[in-house]
Design a protein around this motif. Structure first.
Motif, PDB file in Angstrom:
ATOM      1  N   CYS A   1      95.610  18.814  35.982  1.00 53.73           N
ATOM      2  CA  CYS A   1      95.651  20.044  35.170  1.00 53.73           C
ATOM      3  C   CYS A   1      94.267  20.661  35.101  1.00 53.73           C
ATOM      4  O   CYS A   1      93.268  19.962  34.936  1.00 53.73           O
ATOM      5  N   THR A   2      94.203  21.990  35.220  1.00 50.46           N
ATOM      6  CA  THR A   2      92.914  22.683  35.172  1.00 50.46           C
ATOM      7  C   THR A   2      92.570  23.174  33.771  1.00 50.46           C
ATOM      8  O   THR A   2      91.524  23.799  33.585  1.00 50.46           O
ATOM      9  N   LEU A   3      93.451  22.914  32.815  1.00 52.81           N
ATOM     10  CA  LEU A   3      93.292  23.407  31.437  1.00 52.81           C
ATOM     11  C   LEU A   3      93.197  24.931  31.400  1.00 52.81           C
ATOM     12  O   LEU A   3      92.506  25.488  30.552  1.00 52.81           O
ATOM     13  N   CYS A   4      93.897  25.573  32.333  1.00 50.66           N
ATOM     14  CA  CYS A   4      93.837  27.037  32.396  1.00 50.66           C
ATOM     15  C   CYS A   4      94.591  27.706  31.250  1.00 50.66           C
ATOM     16  O   CYS A   4      94.292  28.829  30.867  1.00 50.66           O
ATOM     17  N   GLY A   5      95.589  27.032  30.707  1.00 48.26           N
ATOM     18  CA  GLY A   5      96.308  27.564  29.551  1.00 48.26           C
ATOM     19  C   GLY A   5      97.517  28.436  29.854  1.00 48.26           C
ATOM     20  O   GLY A   5      98.149  28.955  28.933  1.00 48.26           O
ATOM     21  N   ARG A   6      97.850  28.609  31.120  1.00 50.70           N
ATOM     22  CA  ARG A   6      98.985  29.484  31.451  1.00 50.70           C
ATOM     23  C   ARG A   6     100.291  28.944  30.869  1.00 50.70           C
ATOM     24  O   ARG A   6     101.131  29.706  30.399  1.00 50.70           O
ATOM     25  N   CYS A   7     100.477  27.635  30.924  1.00 54.74           N
ATOM     26  CA  CYS A   7     101.719  27.038  30.412  1.00 54.74           C
ATOM     27  C   CYS A   7     101.876  27.335  28.925  1.00 54.74           C
ATOM     28  O   CYS A   7     102.957  27.750  28.469  1.00 54.74           O
TER      29      CYS A   7
ATOM     30  N   VAL B   1     104.555  19.892  33.764  1.00 48.74           N
ATOM     31  CA  VAL B   1     104.090  19.838  32.376  1.00 48.74           C
ATOM     32  C   VAL B   1     105.253  19.653  31.394  1.00 48.74           C
ATOM     33  O   VAL B   1     105.105  19.041  30.338  1.00 48.74           O
TER      34      VAL B   1
ATOM     35  N   LEU C   1      97.866  22.533  25.696  1.00 50.88           N
ATOM     36  CA  LEU C   1      96.487  22.185  26.069  1.00 50.88           C
ATOM     37  C   LEU C   1      95.971  21.023  25.225  1.00 50.88           C
ATOM     38  O   LEU C   1      95.324  20.108  25.728  1.00 50.88           O
TER      39      LEU C   1
ATOM     40  N   CYS D   1     102.666  27.216  36.113  1.00 49.55           N
ATOM     41  CA  CYS D   1     101.489  26.338  36.293  1.00 49.55           C
ATOM     42  C   CYS D   1     101.021  26.372  37.749  1.00 49.55           C
ATOM     43  O   CYS D   1     101.811  26.120  38.661  1.00 49.55           O
ATOM     44  N   PRO D   2      99.732  26.654  37.985  1.00 50.98           N
ATOM     45  CA  PRO D   2      99.255  26.754  39.367  1.00 50.98           C
ATOM     46  C   PRO D   2      99.218  25.419  40.109  1.00 50.98           C
ATOM     47  O   PRO D   2      99.068  25.409  41.323  1.00 50.98           O
ATOM     48  N   VAL D   3      99.342  24.312  39.390  1.00 50.95           N
ATOM     49  CA  VAL D   3      99.265  23.014  40.078  1.00 50.95           C
ATOM     50  C   VAL D   3     100.546  22.200  39.907  1.00 50.95           C
ATOM     51  O   VAL D   3     100.546  20.983  40.107  1.00 50.95           O
TER      52      VAL D   3
ATOM     53  N   ILE E   1      97.523  17.785  26.502  1.00 52.93           N
ATOM     54  CA  ILE E   1      96.954  17.285  27.755  1.00 52.93           C
ATOM     55  C   ILE E   1      95.530  16.777  27.548  1.00 52.93           C
ATOM     56  O   ILE E   1      95.142  15.726  28.044  1.00 52.93           O
TER      57      ILE E   1
HETATM   58  S1  SF4 Z   1      96.908  24.242  31.546  1.00 57.53           S
HETATM   59 FE1  SF4 Z   1      99.098  24.213  31.922  1.00 57.53          FE
HETATM   60  S2  SF4 Z   1      99.397  25.816  33.478  1.00 57.53           S
HETATM   61 FE2  SF4 Z   1      97.227  25.289  33.506  1.00 57.53          FE
HETATM   62  S3  SF4 Z   1      97.039  23.689  35.042  1.00 57.53           S
HETATM   63 FE3  SF4 Z   1      97.319  22.668  33.093  1.00 57.53          FE
HETATM   64  S4  SF4 Z   1      99.508  22.253  32.936  1.00 57.53           S
HETATM   65 FE4  SF4 Z   1      99.209  23.815  34.524  1.00 57.53          FE
END
Ligand code: SF4
Ligand code: SF4
Length: 227
Positions: free
Chosen positions: A66-72, A42, A83, A32-34, A86
């Protein structure tokens, strides 16, 4: 007490994506970038939800950091739909407590058709004025508004007419050079749906529905969301 986040989320679950299969491996947090911003982990969000401590998650800054980027979710070996979890937490926060201007923008869009409340007459004046300016460079150019049968319907990010109107000229030039048939609309032209970011599905659906209505009534072939 039934855990609200998970009960809501379970309706969206796909087979094999149960959060109670979480291994607490931390792969999600590792990618997770954040992670660490405002204490976000997370993996901790999943554990709190599993323990029925929904309100702690809803009241925290984590769903908004959370940026909702989806990496997690992509990295999770158990395919847990993080996602949705969150975003559910965002949607369950009192609207008046949504951080920043996001919910105000949603409310404004529902009321005026764009996130910053630009009046229709000001918007149309701007398009006409800028179109005339561009016509000095591109003979015959004008901004088509509510043009029936246009091939492309363009929505507009309200930050452009609000603060960066020259940016619209970039894509207008491309459409002119390509000799494409296009239009935008005089109402409900906002292309940035903040209901998506605030977890407000009802408002998101209403805003999308208005765009689709424009698209159908004008008989366009393609809908373009430059944002
Ligand atoms: S979607 Fe997941 S990886 Fe991306 S910022 Fe949110 S918690 Fe972190
Ligand atoms: S990656 Fe998946 S299984 Fe591992 S801690 Fe995160 S949610 Fe749990």
């Amino acid at each position: 007490m039934e855990p609200l986040l998970l009960s809501k989320r379970e309706k969206r679950r796909l087979a094999g994506q149960y959060a109670d299969l979480c291994l607490t491996c931390g792969t999600c947090a590792g990618g997770c970038p954040v992670t660490g911003v405002a204490g976000l982990d997370v993996r901790k969000v999943v554990r709190l939800a599993l323990l029925g401590m929904d309100q702690e998650v809803i009241d925290s800054k984590w769903p908004w950091v959370c940026t909702l980027c989806g990496r997690c979710e992509h990295a999770c070996p158990m395919n847990i739909d993080l996602l949705a979890l969150i975003r559910s937490a965002r949607g369950m926060r009192d609207r008046e407590k949504v951080p920043g201007v996001l919910h105000k923008g949603v409310a404004m869009c529902l009321k005026t058709g764009n996130n910053v409340g630009i009046p229709k007459e000001d918007f149309l004046f701007l398009l006409e004025d800028m179109g005339a300016e561009l016509a000095e460079e591109l003979p015959g150019f004008e901004v088509p508004v509510d043009k029936k049968g246009a091939k492309y319907l363009f929505t507009i990010n309200s930050k452009e007419p609000f603060g960066e109107p020259e940016d619209m000229m970039f894509w207008w030039r491309i459409l002119y050079a390509a000799k494409e048939s296009w239009t935008t609309t005089s109402e409900n032209w906002e292309g940035v749906n903040w209901g998506l970011f605030t977890g407000d599905d009802a408002s998101m659906k209403e805003v999308v529905g208005r765009i689709v209505k424009n698209y159908k009534e004008l008989g366009c072939e393609y809908l373009v969301l430059p944002e």
